[in-house]
Motif scaffolding. Structure first.
Motif, PDB file in Angstrom:
ATOM      1  N   LYS A  77      29.633 108.304  17.988  1.00 34.65           N
ATOM      2  CA  LYS A  77      30.798 109.235  17.458  1.00 34.65           C
ATOM      3  C   LYS A  77      31.890 108.517  16.573  1.00 34.65           C
ATOM      4  O   LYS A  77      31.929 107.274  16.548  1.00 34.65           O
ATOM      5  N   THR A  78      32.530 109.211  15.602  1.00 33.43           N
ATOM      6  CA  THR A  78      33.281 108.682  14.587  1.00 33.43           C
ATOM      7  C   THR A  78      34.829 109.209  14.808  1.00 33.43           C
ATOM      8  O   THR A  78      35.026 110.316  15.611  1.00 33.43           O
ATOM      9  N   GLY A  79      35.748 108.609  14.261  1.00 35.12           N
ATOM     10  CA  GLY A  79      37.123 109.061  14.514  1.00 35.12           C
ATOM     11  C   GLY A  79      37.741 108.362  13.390  1.00 35.12           C
ATOM     12  O   GLY A  79      37.327 107.903  12.436  1.00 35.12           O
ATOM     13  N   ARG A  80      39.214 108.373  13.428  1.00 31.59           N
ATOM     14  CA  ARG A  80      40.006 107.884  12.349  1.00 31.59           C
ATOM     15  C   ARG A  80      40.265 106.551  12.065  1.00 31.59           C
ATOM     16  O   ARG A  80      40.410 105.786  11.178  1.00 31.59           O
ATOM     17  N   ARG A  81      39.463 105.703  13.284  1.00 29.47           N
ATOM     18  CA  ARG A  81      39.403 104.300  13.327  1.00 29.47           C
ATOM     19  C   ARG A  81      38.100 104.033  12.752  1.00 29.47           C
ATOM     20  O   ARG A  81      37.732 102.642  12.752  1.00 29.47           O
ATOM     21  N   THR A  82      37.129 104.815  12.364  1.00 32.32           N
ATOM     22  CA  THR A  82      35.789 104.392  12.038  1.00 32.32           C
ATOM     23  C   THR A  82      35.754 104.188  10.545  1.00 32.32           C
ATOM     24  O   THR A  82      36.408 104.962   9.772  1.00 32.32           O
ATOM     25  N   GLU A  83      35.130 102.913  10.233  1.00 34.17           N
ATOM     26  CA  GLU A  83      35.171 102.550   8.881  1.00 34.17           C
ATOM     27  C   GLU A  83      34.263 103.281   8.158  1.00 34.17           C
ATOM     28  O   GLU A  83      33.271 103.958   8.460  1.00 34.17           O
ATOM     29  N   LYS A  84      34.507 103.812   6.705  1.00 34.09           N
ATOM     30  CA  LYS A  84      34.113 104.794   5.971  1.00 34.09           C
ATOM     31  C   LYS A  84      32.378 104.686   5.724  1.00 34.09           C
ATOM     32  O   LYS A  84      31.692 105.558   5.992  1.00 34.09           O
ATOM     33  N   ASN A  85      32.176 103.348   5.593  1.00 28.21           N
ATOM     34  CA  ASN A  85      30.525 103.291   5.283  1.00 28.21           C
ATOM     35  C   ASN A  85      29.751 103.403   6.707  1.00 28.21           C
ATOM     36  O   ASN A  85      28.733 103.776   6.439  1.00 28.21           O
ATOM     37  N   LEU A  86      30.472 103.238   7.832  1.00 21.55           N
ATOM     38  CA  LEU A  86      29.910 103.261   9.130  1.00 21.55           C
ATOM     39  C   LEU A  86      29.595 104.818   9.164  1.00 21.55           C
ATOM     40  O   LEU A  86      28.615 105.454   9.833  1.00 21.55           O
ATOM     41  N   LYS A  87      30.956 105.741   8.926  1.00 21.44           N
ATOM     42  CA  LYS A  87      30.784 107.007   8.842  1.00 21.44           C
ATOM     43  C   LYS A  87      29.526 107.831   8.179  1.00 21.44           C
ATOM     44  O   LYS A  87      28.639 108.416   8.667  1.00 21.44           O
ATOM     45  N   ARG A  88      29.402 107.070   7.079  1.00 19.34           N
ATOM     46  CA  ARG A  88      28.265 107.662   6.122  1.00 19.34           C
ATOM     47  C   ARG A  88      26.821 107.217   6.695  1.00 19.34           C
ATOM     48  O   ARG A  88      26.070 108.134   6.872  1.00 19.34           O
ATOM     49  N   ARG A  89      26.745 106.074   7.265  1.00 20.25           N
ATOM     50  CA  ARG A  89      25.622 105.592   8.020  1.00 20.25           C
ATOM     51  C   ARG A  89      25.334 106.585   8.986  1.00 20.25           C
ATOM     52  O   ARG A  89      23.928 107.023   9.095  1.00 20.25           O
ATOM     53  N   ILE A  90      26.387 106.915   9.893  1.00 22.27           N
ATOM     54  CA  ILE A  90      25.682 107.741  11.034  1.00 22.27           C
ATOM     55  C   ILE A  90      25.665 109.274  10.462  1.00 22.27           C
ATOM     56  O   ILE A  90      24.590 109.782  11.261  1.00 22.27           O
TER      57      ILE A  90
END
Length: 320
Positions: free
Chosen positions: A294-307
């Motif tokens: 799960k992602t949210g506003r505290r998730t780093e951008k690159n991690l969001k892309r990976r997921i």
């Protein structure tokens, strides 16, 4: 006999040829320190235990060798802590050696009466640590604050270069989770940070000892055991939810950054070892870890892309 200032705990296995250089690298750092060396053998199949005993004798060290059976590193470290008699303890690992940090750490610990001392990985860290040590106006950070900085990637704390007050570990019942080969170090450090009252960064610049570090590759594929690292983080998250309910920001960092990052890093390990995408996705479903992505506003951008790539087009995903 003088009181022991420092207990150095070194888990070993099958390092008969390398242990001489490793141990001498550490011994050089303890000149002038009342130190004991606790070498814990984890079921070596060569002459490592005998070589360790001979080195302690030849170097005239205060210390001993413990044969801990066919155990993991976590169990070996727990045994070392139980047998330690020093005011402070430090852990040394054959694969990750640091040069010339023990004296600086011990000076910091004794001057500040710290429970937990860690070092500096950059000149900027050194200057910040020096300012904190010289100025009473600069307040030391809490363990929760340090954890936030570690999760965000702004701070590095390595189990191979920490100093811990032995009485603090025993009073708080802190130990390594045995049977956990991956993630035990991170879990232990987080638990120490949450429990320590006085955490101090030493202005000691850390540099790796690449000459004596053990350079062998891993003996066998890790496989799905790598997901023990996720279980380790979940145990800390449970502690936060039960005993640190007020730390909502830290809990959000765990759920939105640390846990999904740990899951994806474990996915990367299995993919690099040759597991297929469908096989890895199957492991995630069985373990229930796909729900942690799960992602949210505290998730780093690159991690969001990976997921996002992993969830939508896994065959296009490239392991880091």
């Amino acid at each position: 006999m003088q009181a022991i200032n420092l207990s150095i705990i070194l888990p070993v296995r099958n390092v008969e040829q390398e242990i001489s250089g490793i141990l001498r690298s550490v011994v050089r750092q303890t000149n002038g320190i009342e130190a004991e060396f606790i070498l814990v053998d984890m079921g070596s199949e060569d002459g490592t235990p005998l070589e360790c005993v001979q080195l302690i004798k030849n170097e005239k060290l205060h210390g001993f060798v413990i044969q801990n059976g066919d155990s993991d590193v976590a169990a070996a470290l727990n045994t070392g802590i139980q047998k330690a008699s020093g005011t402070y303890v430090s852990f040394i690992f054959a694969r990750r050696l640091y040069m010339d940090f023990l004296k600086g750490y011990l000076e910091t610990a004794e001057r500040t009466d710290a429970d937990f001392v860690f070092g500096s990985f950059s000149e900027e860290d050194v200057r910040l640590a020096e300012r904190r040590s010289l100025s009473k106006a600069v307040q030391q950070q809490s363990g929760v604050q340090y954890m936030k900085e570690v999760i965000r990637g702004n701070l590095q704390i390595d189990l191979s270069a920490v100093l811990l007050k032995r009485s603090f570990l025993r009073e708080c019942g802190l130990h390594f989770t045995e049977g956990c080969r991956y993630g035990y170090a991170q879990e232990f450090l987080y638990r120490c940070l949450l429990n320590a009252q006085n955490i101090v960064q030493s202005p000691t610049l850390l540099k790796r000892d690449t000459v004596f570090e053990l350079k062998r590759g891993k003996e066998k594929p890790v496989g799905k055991e790598i997901f023990q690292a996720v279980e380790a983080i979940q145990r800390v998250e449970l502690l936060l939810q039960t005993s640190f309910k007020q730390e909502t920001e830290l809990q959000a960092l765990f759920s939105q950054e640390l846990l999904p990052r740990t899951v994806m890093n474990s996915v990367d390990v299995m993919l690099r070892e040759g597991s297929g995408y469908n096989a890895v996705r199957g492991v995630l479903r069985v373990l229930g870890y796909d729900s942690l992505l799960k992602t949210g506003r505290r998730t780093e951008k690159n991690l969001k892309r990976r997921i996002r790539v992993w969830n939508l087009i896994p065959w296009m995903y490239q392991a880091k």
